[in-house]
Design a protein around this motif. Structure first.
Motif, PDB file in Angstrom:
ATOM      1  N   SER A 166       0.836  -1.190   0.000  1.00  0.00           N
ATOM      2  CA  SER A 166       0.000   0.000   0.000  1.00  0.00           C
ATOM      3  C   SER A 166       0.876   1.247   0.000  1.00  0.00           C
ATOM      4  O   SER A 166       0.537   2.244  -0.627  1.00  0.00           O
ATOM      5  CB  SER A 166      -0.953  -0.015   1.181  1.00  0.00           C
ATOM      6  OG  SER A 166      -0.203   0.015   2.355  1.00  0.00           O
ATOM      7  N   LYS A 178       1.693   2.006  -3.472  1.00  0.00           N
ATOM      8  CA  LYS A 178       0.585   2.591  -4.219  1.00  0.00           C
ATOM      9  C   LYS A 178       0.489   4.082  -3.915  1.00  0.00           C
ATOM     10  O   LYS A 178       0.348   4.896  -4.794  1.00  0.00           O
ATOM     11  CB  LYS A 178      -0.716   1.881  -3.852  1.00  0.00           C
ATOM     12  CG  LYS A 178      -0.907   0.624  -4.666  1.00  0.00           C
ATOM     13  CD  LYS A 178      -2.352   0.201  -4.765  1.00  0.00           C
ATOM     14  CE  LYS A 178      -3.037   0.122  -3.438  1.00  0.00           C
ATOM     15  NZ  LYS A 178      -4.265  -0.665  -3.475  1.00  0.00           N
ATOM     16  N   TRP A 179       0.587   4.418  -2.599  1.00  0.00           N
ATOM     17  CA  TRP A 179       0.475   5.822  -2.199  1.00  0.00           C
ATOM     18  C   TRP A 179       1.615   6.634  -2.751  1.00  0.00           C
ATOM     19  O   TRP A 179       1.460   7.801  -3.067  1.00  0.00           O
ATOM     20  CB  TRP A 179       0.432   5.922  -0.673  1.00  0.00           C
ATOM     21  CG  TRP A 179      -0.914   5.577  -0.152  1.00  0.00           C
ATOM     22  CD1 TRP A 179      -1.249   4.471   0.560  1.00  0.00           C
ATOM     23  CD2 TRP A 179      -2.123   6.309  -0.349  1.00  0.00           C
ATOM     24  NE1 TRP A 179      -2.585   4.455   0.823  1.00  0.00           N
ATOM     25  CE2 TRP A 179      -3.165   5.594   0.271  1.00  0.00           C
ATOM     26  CE3 TRP A 179      -2.431   7.498  -0.991  1.00  0.00           C
ATOM     27  CZ2 TRP A 179      -4.466   6.016   0.268  1.00  0.00           C
ATOM     28  CZ3 TRP A 179      -3.742   7.927  -0.979  1.00  0.00           C
ATOM     29  CH2 TRP A 179      -4.734   7.189  -0.356  1.00  0.00           C
ATOM     30  N   ARG A 180       2.764   6.012  -2.876  1.00  0.00           N
ATOM     31  CA  ARG A 180       3.929   6.732  -3.362  1.00  0.00           C
ATOM     32  C   ARG A 180       3.669   7.247  -4.782  1.00  0.00           C
ATOM     33  O   ARG A 180       4.146   8.278  -5.180  1.00  0.00           O
ATOM     34  CB  ARG A 180       5.127   5.793  -3.346  1.00  0.00           C
ATOM     35  CG  ARG A 180       6.430   6.521  -3.481  1.00  0.00           C
ATOM     36  CD  ARG A 180       7.588   5.593  -3.403  1.00  0.00           C
ATOM     37  NE  ARG A 180       7.362   4.425  -4.204  1.00  0.00           N
ATOM     38  CZ  ARG A 180       7.865   3.239  -3.925  1.00  0.00           C
ATOM     39  NH1 ARG A 180       8.585   3.068  -2.865  1.00  0.00           N
ATOM     40  NH2 ARG A 180       7.652   2.213  -4.707  1.00  0.00           N
ATOM     41  N   TRP A 181       2.852   6.509  -5.536  1.00  0.00           N
ATOM     42  CA  TRP A 181       2.573   6.909  -6.912  1.00  0.00           C
ATOM     43  C   TRP A 181       1.484   7.961  -7.005  1.00  0.00           C
ATOM     44  O   TRP A 181       1.352   8.640  -8.005  1.00  0.00           O
ATOM     45  CB  TRP A 181       2.165   5.679  -7.735  1.00  0.00           C
ATOM     46  CG  TRP A 181       3.374   4.918  -8.140  1.00  0.00           C
ATOM     47  CD1 TRP A 181       3.822   3.746  -7.623  1.00  0.00           C
ATOM     48  CD2 TRP A 181       4.322   5.298  -9.131  1.00  0.00           C
ATOM     49  NE1 TRP A 181       4.983   3.367  -8.224  1.00  0.00           N
ATOM     50  CE2 TRP A 181       5.310   4.305  -9.156  1.00  0.00           C
ATOM     51  CE3 TRP A 181       4.436   6.380  -9.988  1.00  0.00           C
ATOM     52  CZ2 TRP A 181       6.384   4.350 -10.004  1.00  0.00           C
ATOM     53  CZ3 TRP A 181       5.520   6.436 -10.842  1.00  0.00           C
ATOM     54  CH2 TRP A 181       6.476   5.431 -10.844  1.00  0.00           C
ATOM     55  N   LEU A 182       0.686   8.079  -5.922  1.00  0.00           N
ATOM     56  CA  LEU A 182      -0.487   8.947  -5.999  1.00  0.00           C
ATOM     57  C   LEU A 182      -0.096  10.407  -6.221  1.00  0.00           C
ATOM     58  O   LEU A 182      -0.643  11.086  -7.083  1.00  0.00           O
ATOM     59  CB  LEU A 182      -1.292   8.785  -4.712  1.00  0.00           C
ATOM     60  CG  LEU A 182      -2.662   9.423  -4.769  1.00  0.00           C
ATOM     61  CD1 LEU A 182      -3.541   8.661  -5.725  1.00  0.00           C
ATOM     62  CD2 LEU A 182      -3.291   9.478  -3.401  1.00  0.00           C
ATOM     63  N   ILE A 183       0.878  10.878  -5.445  1.00  0.00           N
ATOM     64  CA  ILE A 183       1.251  12.297  -5.518  1.00  0.00           C
ATOM     65  C   ILE A 183       1.790  12.644  -6.907  1.00  0.00           C
ATOM     66  O   ILE A 183       1.302  13.591  -7.535  1.00  0.00           O
ATOM     67  CB  ILE A 183       2.246  12.639  -4.391  1.00  0.00           C
ATOM     68  CG1 ILE A 183       1.468  12.536  -3.073  1.00  0.00           C
ATOM     69  CG2 ILE A 183       2.821  14.034  -4.564  1.00  0.00           C
ATOM     70  CD1 ILE A 183       2.277  12.735  -1.856  1.00  0.00           C
ATOM     71  N   ILE A 209       1.193  11.218  -9.701  1.00  0.00           N
ATOM     72  CA  ILE A 209       0.111  11.123 -10.694  1.00  0.00           C
ATOM     73  C   ILE A 209      -0.792  12.347 -10.592  1.00  0.00           C
ATOM     74  O   ILE A 209      -1.148  12.963 -11.597  1.00  0.00           O
ATOM     75  CB  ILE A 209      -0.678   9.812 -10.502  1.00  0.00           C
ATOM     76  CG1 ILE A 209       0.167   8.653 -11.030  1.00  0.00           C
ATOM     77  CG2 ILE A 209      -2.005   9.849 -11.246  1.00  0.00           C
ATOM     78  CD1 ILE A 209      -0.393   7.292 -10.764  1.00  0.00           C
ATOM     79  N   LEU A 210      -1.101  12.738  -9.349  1.00  0.00           N
ATOM     80  CA  LEU A 210      -1.942  13.929  -9.158  1.00  0.00           C
ATOM     81  C   LEU A 210      -1.256  15.159  -9.731  1.00  0.00           C
ATOM     82  O   LEU A 210      -1.873  15.978 -10.421  1.00  0.00           O
ATOM     83  CB  LEU A 210      -2.222  14.133  -7.676  1.00  0.00           C
ATOM     84  CG  LEU A 210      -3.310  13.229  -7.089  1.00  0.00           C
ATOM     85  CD1 LEU A 210      -3.487  13.508  -5.610  1.00  0.00           C
ATOM     86  CD2 LEU A 210      -4.629  13.484  -7.822  1.00  0.00           C
ATOM     87  N   TRP A 212       8.235   4.463 -14.196  1.00  0.00           N
ATOM     88  CA  TRP A 212       7.515   3.442 -13.435  1.00  0.00           C
ATOM     89  C   TRP A 212       8.119   2.050 -13.707  1.00  0.00           C
ATOM     90  O   TRP A 212       8.374   1.284 -12.785  1.00  0.00           O
ATOM     91  CB  TRP A 212       6.046   3.485 -13.848  1.00  0.00           C
ATOM     92  CG  TRP A 212       5.191   2.536 -13.101  1.00  0.00           C
ATOM     93  CD1 TRP A 212       4.790   2.634 -11.802  1.00  0.00           C
ATOM     94  CD2 TRP A 212       4.634   1.326 -13.600  1.00  0.00           C
ATOM     95  NE1 TRP A 212       4.014   1.568 -11.463  1.00  0.00           N
ATOM     96  CE2 TRP A 212       3.898   0.742 -12.553  1.00  0.00           C
ATOM     97  CE3 TRP A 212       4.672   0.689 -14.830  1.00  0.00           C
ATOM     98  CZ2 TRP A 212       3.233  -0.452 -12.700  1.00  0.00           C
ATOM     99  CZ3 TRP A 212       3.995  -0.496 -14.976  1.00  0.00           C
ATOM    100  CH2 TRP A 212       3.293  -1.053 -13.925  1.00  0.00           C
TER     101      TRP A 212
END
Ligand code: ADP
Length: 667
Positions: free
Chosen positions: A11, A14-19, A21-22, A276
């Motif tokens: 998890s 996953k969160w590491r990619w969120l910022i 991507i946003l 990625w």
């Protein structure tokens, strides 16, 4: 350090990619919004520019119409004061006409609406002038204001609309006449709208019913994207001035921007995907590496071989747990140390130093070497060390790697094996002795019988009173000789049989063979074998255990004798040959051959000849040749057999002369 559980790590990933991507989405939105906004701004700007320009044109028309009206009013004053004849007025009108292309005609009417003067030959249509009654009763008489009439088409104006404005002539507050100035609406647009404006815009004049009265489209028809309607307020008449830009929407900039946005976005997305994938690859590689490291660490920890790495100065850079356990020092005590090391035994310092300098010069033997180390508690233990160069990924040597084996157990096992071997040898000797003992009994019979008869003779002489001292001495001397012979035989048997430690000493094989000849004679006596010795005189000494060699020779001679048991007597020849073989192409050896002319050795037997307990004899133990080979190999030589060309077998063994002389007592 505790690692987070796998699900939590997942998890986290996953969160590491969120910022990012946003952020990328925000960036892309901004990129898309920017050209749209730029386009809108440009459109607004164009619209505003159009409005401003339209206003400017409207002002210009007003200005010009007002100016013409002003000129005509001045003229009207002169007319009213009767200073101007109709012809002069016409001239003045024509002058005005000349300098203003948009004016179609100017007419002067008196108070009764009769035409006094005109710039045109044709009459002015009624549509373009007001009826005199209305003219009078309306505001003109009161205010004297100009008023314009709704545009209409005159026959001589080529279907263009005319705009007529009536300027009243007032004299003493009474209507004295009027001047009507008629403009071609098309002319107004062509003369009063600047060319640069007309180039970019379609300009039209419309009436209140939206009917187009005049239209100018020098640069092409308007595109209905940027349009503006401006009221053209004339006295008594409302018209509309419409401008319609022929420019299309701003495309180039937006296209460029959109293209760059698309390219940038594609590039960004591509680099994100690449990043990625790269990160995923790295994570996979990192995972594999971690596994590998864990595996290697586990392997390293389970190794019983000590490992040690040193840099080019000989400083210890790494030791594995097995090494630490072996020497009894923790890793932190030894890592970073340069010689002398804490595990060096003081008595072997010189040897270590020498090896260490050999290692630095790169001349250490690749097959390893034995030495001793000292544990932390002072206990010495033997080790076998293999050194090899430590080479980095660029192929440069960065130090040395050593693997160290604690061979105390091995040594112990070797000692045990040797002891057992010796015991075996002793038993074999006893077995051989058993055979020899029976022959010994037979042999000893002779000297004992001789001694007995010599001493009996001597006693008889003494008893007979015949004391011939010479005779007595001879008899006793012979008895003594026989006793010595018997003693010699017994001593050699005793020597041969007694259990003893192996000890090497320089041995002359000629002397050794000669010394066992009495025993060989014993072996051959019953079988009438002829023994021949051919011993070279210049035989060098070899470093050997005398008794072992005696045993080898006696075994070989016994076998040879037994092989000839059933041969015709003339063939029963046993030859013992010893010579020195040396030179450039052969090593420096003493070679001994035991040659018989017996039944020989078949191929089947040859295969098992040296196997323990292999025997073709009913009473054979089958250990003789096995022991012989072990004994010869122990001395660094070898034992082999070959067919005797004249029938029978040759057993040949070699013993090295030089190497063992230089390296005594290191089995
Ligand atoms: P053993 O003499 O007790 O049989 P060895 O190991 O000395 O045991 O010999 C093994 C066998 O090798 C013998 O039984 C014999 O068959 C064969 N052998 C040994 N020496 C000779 C020889 N000189 N000629 C022929 N056969 C031989």
């Amino acid at each position: 350090m505790l690692k987070p559980p796998i699900t939590q790590r997942w998890s986290n990933q996953k969160w590491r990619w969120l910022i990012p991507i946003l952020l990328v989405m925000l960036f892309l939105t901004t990129l898309i919004w920017l050209p749209w906004q730029a386009q809108r701004m440009e459109a607004n700007e164009r619209q505003e520019q159009l409005i401003a320009d339209t206003l400017w044109v409207e002002q210009a028309i007003h200005f010009q119409l007002d100016r013409n009206e002003e000129i005509l009013r001045l003229l009207g004053k002169d007319i009213v004061q009767e200073q101007l004849s109709p012809a002069a007025a016409t001239d003045r009108f024509r002058q005005l006409l000349k300098s203003n292309y948009e004016i179609h005609r100017i007419d002067w009417f008196d108070a009764n609406d009769r035409l006094i003067s005109s710039t045109s030959d044709s009459p002015l249509l009624m549509a373009n002038k007001l009826p005199p009654l209305e003219f009078e009763s309306n505001f003109l008489a009161v205010n004297g204001r100009t008023r314009c009439l709704p545009p209409s088409i005159e026959p001589d104006t080529k279907n263009t609309y005319l705009l007529s404005c009536q300027i009243p002539l007032i004299k003493e507050n009474k209507l004295n006449g009027s001047i009507i100035i008629s403009y071609r609406l098309q002319g107004i647009l062509e003369e009063m709208a600047p060319w640069w404006f007309a180039q970019d815009n379609q300009i039209s004049v419309l009436n209140l019913d939206e009917k187009i009265l005049a239209d100018r489209a020098a640069g092409g028809v308007g595109k209905n994207i940027y349009t503006h309607n401006r009221a053209l307020e004339l006295p008594g008449l409302s018209l509309t001035l419409r401008t319609n830009s022929n420019k299309s929407e701003p495309k180039l900039l937006s296209n460029l921007l959109v293209l760059s946005v698309v390219l940038l976005s594609l590039g960004l997305i591509w680099s994100l995907i690449a990043l990625w994938r790269d990160i995923n690859r790295r994570l996979a590689a990192e995972g594999a590496l971690r596994k590998q490291v864990a595996f290697r660490t586990a392997m390293e920890n389970s190794l019983v071989t000590g490992l040690r790495a040193r840099d080019m100065e000989g400083r210890l850079t790494y030791v594995n747990p097995a090494f630490c356990k072996m020497v009894g020092h923790p890793a932190e005590d030894v890592i970073g140390r340069v010689p002398p090391m804490p595990y060096w035994a003081p008595e072997a310092f010189e040897e270590y130093q020498e090896r260490f300098s050999q290692m630095l010069s790169g001349s250490l033997p690749p097959e390893g070497f034995e030495t001793i180390y000292q544990r932390a508690n002072g206990e010495r233990f033997p080790v076998l060390i293999y050194e090899s160069a430590l080479v980095n990924e660029h192929g440069h040597q960065t130090g040395w790697m050593s693997s160290i084996l604690d061979i105390s157990e091995l040594k112990h096992a070797q000692e045990l094996t040797q002891q057992q071997q010796e015991k075996l040898h002793a038993s074999a000797r006893l077995a051989t002795m058993g055979e020899i003992a029976s022959m010994l009994a037979h042999e000893l019979n002779q000297p004992l019988a001789a001694i007995s008869s010599y001493t009996t003779g001597a006693i008889n002489l003494i008893q007979a009173g015949n004391i011939d001292s010479q005779l007595l001495q001879d008899a006793l001397q012979k008895a003594n000789n026989q006793a010595q012979r018997a003693g010699h035989i017994i001593r050699s048997v005793h020597e041969f049989v007694k259990k003893r430690e192996v000890s090497r000493e320089p041995v002359n094989l000629s002397a050794l063979i000669s010394s066992i000849m009495p025993l060989v004679d014993l072996q051959v006596q019953a079988t009438h074998v002829n023994v021949q010795c051919l011993l070279a005189e210049d035989l060098p000494e070899v470093l050997a255990d005398k008794v072992l060699l005696e045993q080898v020779l006696l075994n070989l001679t016994r076998n040879a004798v037994e092989a000839m048991l059933h041969c015709p007597p003339e063939q029963r020849v046993l030859r013992i040959v010893a010579r020195h073989e040396h030179g450039d192409d052969v090593s420096n050896n003493v070679v001994v051959e035991v040659i018989d002319r017996g039944h020989g050795i078949t191929d089947d037997i040859a295969k098992q000849l040296f196997s323990p307990f292999f025997s073709t004899k009913t009473s054979g133990m089958g250990m003789g040749l096995n022991i012989c080979r072990t004994a010869i190999e122990f001395h660094g030589g070898n034992l082999a057999h070959l067919d005797n060309p004249t029938g029978g077998t040759i057993f040949r063994f070699t013993l090295p002369v030089e190497p063992l002389q230089n390296n005594p007592d290191t089995p």
